[in-house]
Design an enzyme around this catalytic site. Structure first.
Site, short mmCIF file in Angstrom:
data_model
loop_
_atom_site.label_atom_id
_atom_site.label_comp_id
_atom_site.label_asym_id
_atom_site.label_seq_id
_atom_site.Cartn_x
_atom_site.Cartn_y
_atom_site.Cartn_z
N TYR A 95 0.81 -1.22 0.00
CA TYR A 95 0.00 0.00 0.00
C TYR A 95 0.84 1.27 0.00
O TYR A 95 0.29 2.37 -0.08
CB TYR A 95 -0.96 0.01 1.18
CG TYR A 95 -2.18 -0.84 0.94
CD1 TYR A 95 -2.11 -1.97 0.12
CD2 TYR A 95 -3.40 -0.54 1.49
CE1 TYR A 95 -3.21 -2.75 -0.11
CE2 TYR A 95 -4.51 -1.32 1.26
CZ TYR A 95 -4.40 -2.43 0.47
OH TYR A 95 -5.51 -3.21 0.25
N LYS A 107 1.97 -14.11 5.84
CA LYS A 107 2.22 -15.03 4.71
C LYS A 107 3.73 -15.31 4.68
O LYS A 107 4.37 -15.24 3.62
CB LYS A 107 1.71 -14.39 3.42
CG LYS A 107 1.59 -15.33 2.26
CD LYS A 107 0.49 -16.37 2.42
CE LYS A 107 0.54 -17.40 1.31
NZ LYS A 107 -0.31 -18.57 1.58
N ASP A 163 -3.85 -17.13 5.09
CA ASP A 163 -4.96 -17.77 4.36
C ASP A 163 -5.74 -18.69 5.29
O ASP A 163 -6.98 -18.71 5.27
CB ASP A 163 -4.49 -18.51 3.10
CG ASP A 163 -3.09 -19.06 3.19
OD1 ASP A 163 -2.37 -18.71 4.13
OD2 ASP A 163 -2.71 -19.86 2.32
N ASP A 192 -6.34 -5.17 5.39
CA ASP A 192 -7.41 -4.48 4.67
C ASP A 192 -8.46 -5.49 4.22
O ASP A 192 -9.67 -5.31 4.44
CB ASP A 192 -6.81 -3.75 3.46
CG ASP A 192 -7.80 -2.80 2.83
OD1 ASP A 192 -8.81 -2.47 3.47
OD2 ASP A 192 -7.56 -2.37 1.68
#
Ligand code: NAP
Length: 493
Positions: A135, A182, A215, A239
């Site tokens: 971002y 992740k 995930d 987000d």
């Protein structure tokens, strides 16, 4: 944090109405805050679409910046951003300008708001890193058909967000903090959050801590959301995850948020400007109202915050009994649908009433983390440059390009080790089937693995290759504290 106090003894807050449904939601929250008896005064300033239209490309005019610098607290409606083209997000600009590095996004089950999870007592908070990651929006076209976005994650940024998550948990008496990352794939960037989390967690033995791959975290959030209390995560993960968590408790109309920095805090709903509902007086303002509750707690107005939260809960209980509600809950065509302003009036009428069944947390001020502001937050005890990744734009096959680059490096202290294509080794050939694009990072390493690459050798190698091929990007391969500061490509030995 010291606040600006007006001559009448009220705390001054910058109010940005925002775009689309923003002004309606913010007006609703403002009316309730004023009716709650909180000692707050507003300084109205603008940002977003109306400002883009004046030709100010950042969407944030100087007078808004000056007001925020002065008040250091903002209540803000959503700002519209062109999707996939045009100006950068004025939201992101505001968050970054004032280094509001932490985005706190709580969701909880609410009275009468029926969801597939009703009765399971969801009460969790996503603490999202707010200024780094993809971002940061550092994007470059590498070739006419290949785009790149840099994912920058710093140790300093990780320390700030992780400490904020633990301090927030303490301030609300919460029991556990999970770190979602992740890091199994992005070992340096996402891995930095996980490593930092595991180190800092030791300083908070009173709070249970655990790591979950992001995930699986989303899978668990849908399957068994009640297992989560606080979740800390990187910017983009947070987000996406926080829109998911808002859907667990009734949707974006109920999801508040606070952007917290060491100097400035910006309070806004999770939702955007929902342009199709703009100006219709039908949207659900609860998210911004609950954002107002967070704002009051930040200002130390704990009593007014409690009063407001109880009034919202009580109103939702009344709605459940009467079948009334905002359009997102009962349907916009339902005759029992509240107008935004009517719903606001109902909450104001309920200020002072308490919910008997629904708990309001006893919240203490957050102890904001004190993290060094030194740019070189982490210093290496040793470092060495051992090669480069030179990204080449080429329409050649991997084999033809590899052979050409290897030949151009004859006589150079650097040799071509591997050519990759979107992260996969394509030269020397592996037998893998890779549908190549015209963007080939070529990894050049020192022939003598003990030697350090000099600037002159680097420039010479680039010049040799540039004589025949177009390059777009160069990355130094560095070893810090005897550990390689670069990853291998998929298929590289
Ligand atoms: P959005 O404005 O959040 O709206 C998505 C959908 O969520 C709406 O169509 C509506 O669903 C529901 N919704 C959102 N807020 C609601 C409310 N208060 N009451 C009831 N329902 C509500 O997301 P978007 O359409 O993706 O984005 C629109 C613009 O907002 C974009 O320019 C985006 O960049 C911007 N944005 C700004 C912020 C911010 O300022 N912080 C955040 C996100 C997006 P239904 O259609 O199902 O009724």
């Amino acid at each position: 944090m010291a606040f600006v106090t007006t001559p009448s003894g009220k705390k001054l807050v910058t109010l940005i109405p925002g775009d689309g449904i923003g002004p309606e939601c913010v007006e609703s929250a403002k009316r309730i805050i004023e009716a709650s008896g909180a000692k707050v005064e507003w300084e109205v300033r603008h940002a977003g679409e109306s400002v883009f239209k004046q030709g100010i490309a950042s969407g944030v005019p100087q007078e808004t910046i000056e007001s925020v610098c002065k008040t250091r607290v903002v209540l803000k409606g959503p700002l519209g951003t062109p999707v996939g083209y045009g100006e950068k997000s004025a939201n992101v600009t505001l968050r970054k300008l004032f280094e509001t590095y932490g985005n706190i996004r709580p969701v909880r089950e609410l009275p009468g708001i029926k969801t597939p999870y009703s009765g399971r007592n969801i009460d969790l908070v996503v603490v999202r890193e707010n200024v780094e990651d993809l971002y940061a929006g550092i994007e470059h076209m590498q070739t006419p058909g290949v785009a790149q976005c840099l994912k920058l994650i710093s140790r300093k940024g990780c320390e700030k967000i992780v400490r904020l998550a633990f301090e927030f948990a303490r301030s609300e008496g919460r029991k556990s903090v999970a770190c979602a990352s992740k890091s199994n794939i992005m070992k340096f960037t996402e891995g930095m959050l996980k490593r930092t989390f595991e180190e800092i967690a030791k300083e908070y033995p009173d709070i249970q801590s655990w790591h979950v791959i992001v995930d699986n975290c989303c899978h668990q959030l849908v399957k068994k959301p009640e297992q989560f209390d606080v979740i800390v995560t990187t910017n983009m993960n947070g987000d996406i995850m926080s829109d998911l968590t808002s859907a667990l408790i009734g949707g974006l109309g109920f999801a508040p948020s606070a952007n917290i920095g060491s100097d400035v805090a910006i309070f806004e709903a999770v939702h955007g400007s929902a342009p199709k509902y703009a100006g219709k007086n039908v949207i659900n303002p609860t998210a911004v109202i609950m954002t107002g509750v967070m704002l009051l707690r930040h200002l130390g107005e704990f009593e007014a915050a409690q009063k407001m939260e109880h009034a919202v809960l009580h109103t939702l209980e009344q709605n459940a009994a009467s079948g009334r509600g905002t359009g997102d809950i009962v349907g916009y065509d339902n005759p029992k649908c509240f107008k935004t302003s009517e719903y606001t009036d109902a909450i104001i009428a309920n200020l002072g009433k308490r919910s008997e069944k629904w708990r309001v947390r006893d919240v203490k001020p957050i102890k904001l983390p004190q993290v060094s502001t030194a740019p070189d937050f982490v210093k290496a005890t040793s470092r060495k440059t051992v090669g480069i990744d030179l990204h080449i734009e080429s329409s050649l096959s991997a084999d033809a390009l590899g052979k050409s680059v290897a030949a151009l490096l004859e006589g150079s202290p650097l040799l071509l080790k591997v050519v990759t294509n979107r992260g996969t080794k394509v030269y020397p050939a592996t037998g893998a089937v890779t549908d190549c694009v015209d963007h080939y990072p070529c990894r050049l390493m020192m022939r003598d693995s003990n030697a350090e690459l000099t600037e002159a050798q680097l420039a010479d190698a680039v010049q040799r290759i540039a004589a025949k091929h177009r390059w777009s990007h160069i990355e130094k391969l560095q070893v810090f504290n005897d550990q390689p500061g670069y990853t291998k490509s998929q298929g590289e030995d």
